[in-house]
Design an enzyme around this catalytic site. Structure first.
Site, short mmCIF file in Angstrom:
data_model
loop_
_atom_site.label_atom_id
_atom_site.label_comp_id
_atom_site.label_asym_id
_atom_site.label_seq_id
_atom_site.Cartn_x
_atom_site.Cartn_y
_atom_site.Cartn_z
N GLY A 7 0.85 -1.19 0.00
CA GLY A 7 0.00 0.00 0.00
C GLY A 7 0.89 1.23 0.00
N PHE A 8 0.35 2.32 0.52
CA PHE A 8 1.10 3.59 0.50
C PHE A 8 2.40 3.49 1.28
CE2 PHE A 8 -3.18 5.21 -0.47
CZ PHE A 8 -2.88 5.97 -1.59
N VAL A 49 0.13 -12.87 4.65
CA VAL A 49 0.93 -13.07 5.86
C VAL A 49 -0.03 -13.47 6.98
CG1 VAL A 49 2.52 -12.02 7.52
CG2 VAL A 49 2.61 -11.37 5.10
N GLU A 61 -17.56 12.21 0.12
CA GLU A 61 -17.25 12.07 -1.30
C GLU A 61 -18.15 11.02 -1.95
OE1 GLU A 61 -12.99 11.57 -1.58
OE2 GLU A 61 -12.70 13.73 -1.39
N ALA A 73 -3.25 8.66 4.06
CA ALA A 73 -2.14 8.31 3.18
C ALA A 73 -0.84 9.09 3.47
CB ALA A 73 -2.57 8.50 1.73
C1 FAD Z 1 -12.38 4.53 0.78
C2 FAD Z 1 -11.16 5.19 1.37
C3 FAD Z 1 -10.90 6.52 1.09
C4 FAD Z 1 -9.76 7.14 1.60
N1 FAD Z 1 -9.53 8.46 1.30
C5 FAD Z 1 -8.40 9.03 1.72
C6 FAD Z 1 -8.09 10.36 1.35
O1 FAD Z 1 -8.86 11.02 0.63
N2 FAD Z 1 -6.92 10.91 1.78
C7 FAD Z 1 -6.06 10.19 2.58
O2 FAD Z 1 -5.01 10.71 2.92
N3 FAD Z 1 -6.33 8.94 2.97
C8 FAD Z 1 -7.47 8.35 2.56
N4 FAD Z 1 -7.76 7.06 2.94
C9 FAD Z 1 -6.86 6.38 3.90
C10 FAD Z 1 -5.62 5.82 3.21
O3 FAD Z 1 -5.99 5.10 2.07
C11 FAD Z 1 -4.89 4.96 4.22
O4 FAD Z 1 -4.55 5.75 5.33
C12 FAD Z 1 -3.62 4.38 3.62
O5 FAD Z 1 -3.95 3.52 2.56
C13 FAD Z 1 -2.83 3.62 4.68
O6 FAD Z 1 -1.66 3.14 4.08
P1 FAD Z 1 -0.99 1.81 4.61
O7 FAD Z 1 0.26 1.64 3.84
O8 FAD Z 1 -0.93 1.83 6.09
O9 FAD Z 1 -2.03 0.67 4.23
P2 FAD Z 1 -2.70 0.31 2.83
O10 FAD Z 1 -2.48 1.37 1.83
O11 FAD Z 1 -4.09 -0.08 3.15
O12 FAD Z 1 -1.90 -0.98 2.36
C14 FAD Z 1 -1.94 -2.16 3.09
C15 FAD Z 1 -1.51 -3.29 2.18
O13 FAD Z 1 -1.26 -4.43 2.97
C16 FAD Z 1 -1.81 -5.56 2.34
N5 FAD Z 1 -2.10 -6.53 3.39
C17 FAD Z 1 -2.92 -6.37 4.46
N6 FAD Z 1 -2.90 -7.47 5.22
C18 FAD Z 1 -2.09 -8.35 4.62
C19 FAD Z 1 -1.69 -9.67 4.92
N7 FAD Z 1 -2.11 -10.31 6.03
N8 FAD Z 1 -0.86 -10.30 4.05
C20 FAD Z 1 -0.42 -9.69 2.94
N9 FAD Z 1 -0.75 -8.44 2.61
C21 FAD Z 1 -1.57 -7.76 3.44
C22 FAD Z 1 -3.06 -5.04 1.64
O14 FAD Z 1 -3.42 -5.89 0.55
C23 FAD Z 1 -2.60 -3.67 1.18
O15 FAD Z 1 -2.05 -3.71 -0.12
C24 FAD Z 1 -8.89 6.42 2.44
C25 FAD Z 1 -9.15 5.08 2.72
C26 FAD Z 1 -10.27 4.46 2.19
C27 FAD Z 1 -10.54 3.01 2.49
#
Ligand code: FAD
Length: 434
Positions: free
Chosen positions: A15-16, A81, A172, A317
């Protein structure tokens, strides 16, 4: 640690946070392995556009291998995982095991139903691509069914959409659904008047978009009102049976669709670490993002709990991106025997769009609403999308929609196999969460 070969840095999640960490480690004297259960990265802030047929799924996702192939010391493993053995420095995967010297956990979050099983069972979440496609199918199908019923109560239920959660996602989503109806579906269904469709946006707090300037909160509510969205604040949902939403004050709203955008919690994997968890299942980390007692393990993004000026960092994000970068740099500092740096959050501000020419933006002390905020929103989202092709196609899609009021992605891909696949991971997650 092995003597000759470079240390292995395992990153869980593309993810991000995870991708930014991997990109930061590109070319460094470490072997990086990124593990994700999906072979694509999802730009979650635009999931609601897939759900409302504004964009096809492929425009907000990018294959992980395509993103990482330029980085010769980074490899990708598609696996889920299932556990983390912090003592033995091993990840337990659906496909085997992965040893590591350093670990960056960036596994994100899942929908939080706050222990309400009826909501977990009947509502639509909006957390992954499967959720968004399932919701798109469902929304479009309600109009097809409404066209064929002669029962007015049934018709009302089919054309009532309740969105719970007045944060940016809910706002949104409500705006985009209203535009789908007002600009596109009224042309598809000549008998349909905008006012036949009821879109409710429910928020438990006294105002939408908590944390924003009150004038922007009011502006967002007014813009939604102009699009026939019924905004109800101080409205807490306590249950949903798939046909009627129950509110805390006993009122019921008949609706065949409830979209749950009221909160997220850290993924269940965080519980498997065997370390203390904070509110929402997030794991408290040191300012350097290390797991207490495990200096080689870092957690970033939605799954990490860290406070900034006495308040938890938001699950957004920019936090994940900035933490992903710092965790990667701190790994390299550990490798080089240098002191680590603490996390300092640079808040780029908040944006939320309600639809064409309508948005609110708060960037530090600067506040915008209406057309200017909307242009800002467009620019920021286009820049942040990964991949030149995606940016270009999304821009073309939005321009097409703007000038011709059309949404080409309004396909009901609704065969049984798809529904089973789309729903499977989430239903397991939902059952656990509830
Ligand atoms: C509908 C929606 C709208 C949003 N709008 C905004 C916005 O406008 N602005 C903003 O800043 N933020 C927004 N967010 C929040 C933002 O998307 C999250 O804060 C951000 O994605 C978090 O990043 P991360 O890397 O922690 O996790 P993520 O980006 O969620 O990535 C996690 C990754 O881990 C993988 N994963 C999870 N568990 C496992 C496992 N057990 N095994 C293998 N892989 C795994 C998933 O497949 C995923 O690819 C929004 C979120 C959603 C759901």
């Amino acid at each position: 640690m092995r003597a000759s070969s470079p240390p292995i840095v395992a990153i869980v999640g593309a993810g991000f946070g995870g991708l930014r960490a991997a990109q930061t480690l590109s070319g460094a004297p470490v072997d990086v392995v990124v593990i994700d259960q999906n072979n694509y990265h999802t730009f979650q802030p635009l999931l609601y556009q897939v759900a409302t047929a504004a964009l096809p799924p492929t425009e907000i996702a990018q294959p992980v291998r395509a993103i990482l192939r330029r980085h010769s010391n980074v490899t990708y493993r598609m696996a889920s995982v299932t556990g983390v053995d912090l003592q033995r420095r091993r990840l337990l995967l659906s496909t085997g095991e992965q040893a590591y010297d350093y670990l960056i956990l960036a596994a994100g979050s899942q929908t939080n139903y706050f222990g309400m099983p009826s909501l977990a069972e009947h509502s639509f979440g909006l957390k992954g691509m499967g959720d968004a496609i399932l919701l798109r199918n469902h929304i479009l199908q309600q109009f097809e069914l409404a066209m064929q019923t002669s029962d007015p109560d049934e018709c009302q239920r089919l054309l009532s959409f309740v969105i719970v959660g007045g944060g940016p996602t809910g706002v949104e989503c409500a705006g985009a659904l209203a535009e789908l109806v007002d600009f596109v579906l009224v042309k598809d269904y000549p008998w349909l008047a905008e006012t036949d469709v009821c879109i409710y946006l429910l928020e438990a707090m006294p105002a939408l978009l908590p944390g924003l300037d009150p004038r922007l909160q009011q502006a967002a509510a007014d813009m939604l009102d102009r699009r026939h969205v019924h905004v109800r604040c101080r409205a807490s949902v306590t249950g949903y049976d798939g046909g009627a939403v129950t509110l805390k004050d006993g009122e019921t709203l008949p609706a065949n669709t409830l979209i749950w955008a009221a909160g997220v919690r850290a993924v269940d994997l965080m519980a498997a670490l065997g370390v203390p968890q904070a509110r929402g299942g997030r794991v408290p980390v040191a300012p350097t993002l290390q797991v207490p007692g495990h200096p080689e393990a870092f957690i970033v993004g939605d799954a990490a709990y860290l406070e900034d000026h006495g308040r938890p960092l938001p699950m957004v994000a920019p936090v994940a991106l900035q933490q992903g970068q710092l965790a990667a740099r701190n790994v390299l500092r550990l490798v080089a025997g240098q002191p680590l740096q603490p996390f300092v959050y640079h808040d780029p501000g908040t944006l939320a769009t309600i639809g064409r020419n309508a948005a609110v933006a708060q960037l530090g002390r600067f506040k915008f609403r209406g057309f200017l905020a909307w242009v800002l929103w467009l620019g920021v989202h286009i820049v942040q999308l990964i991949g030149f092709r995606n940016r270009l196609v999304v821009l073309i899609n939005w321009a097409w929609e703007y000038f011709f009021s059309e949404r080409g992605a309004r396909l009901i891909v609704n065969d049984d196999t798809f529904n089973r696949l789309a729903r499977a991971p989430d239903s397991a997650e939902r059952a656990r969460a509830a």
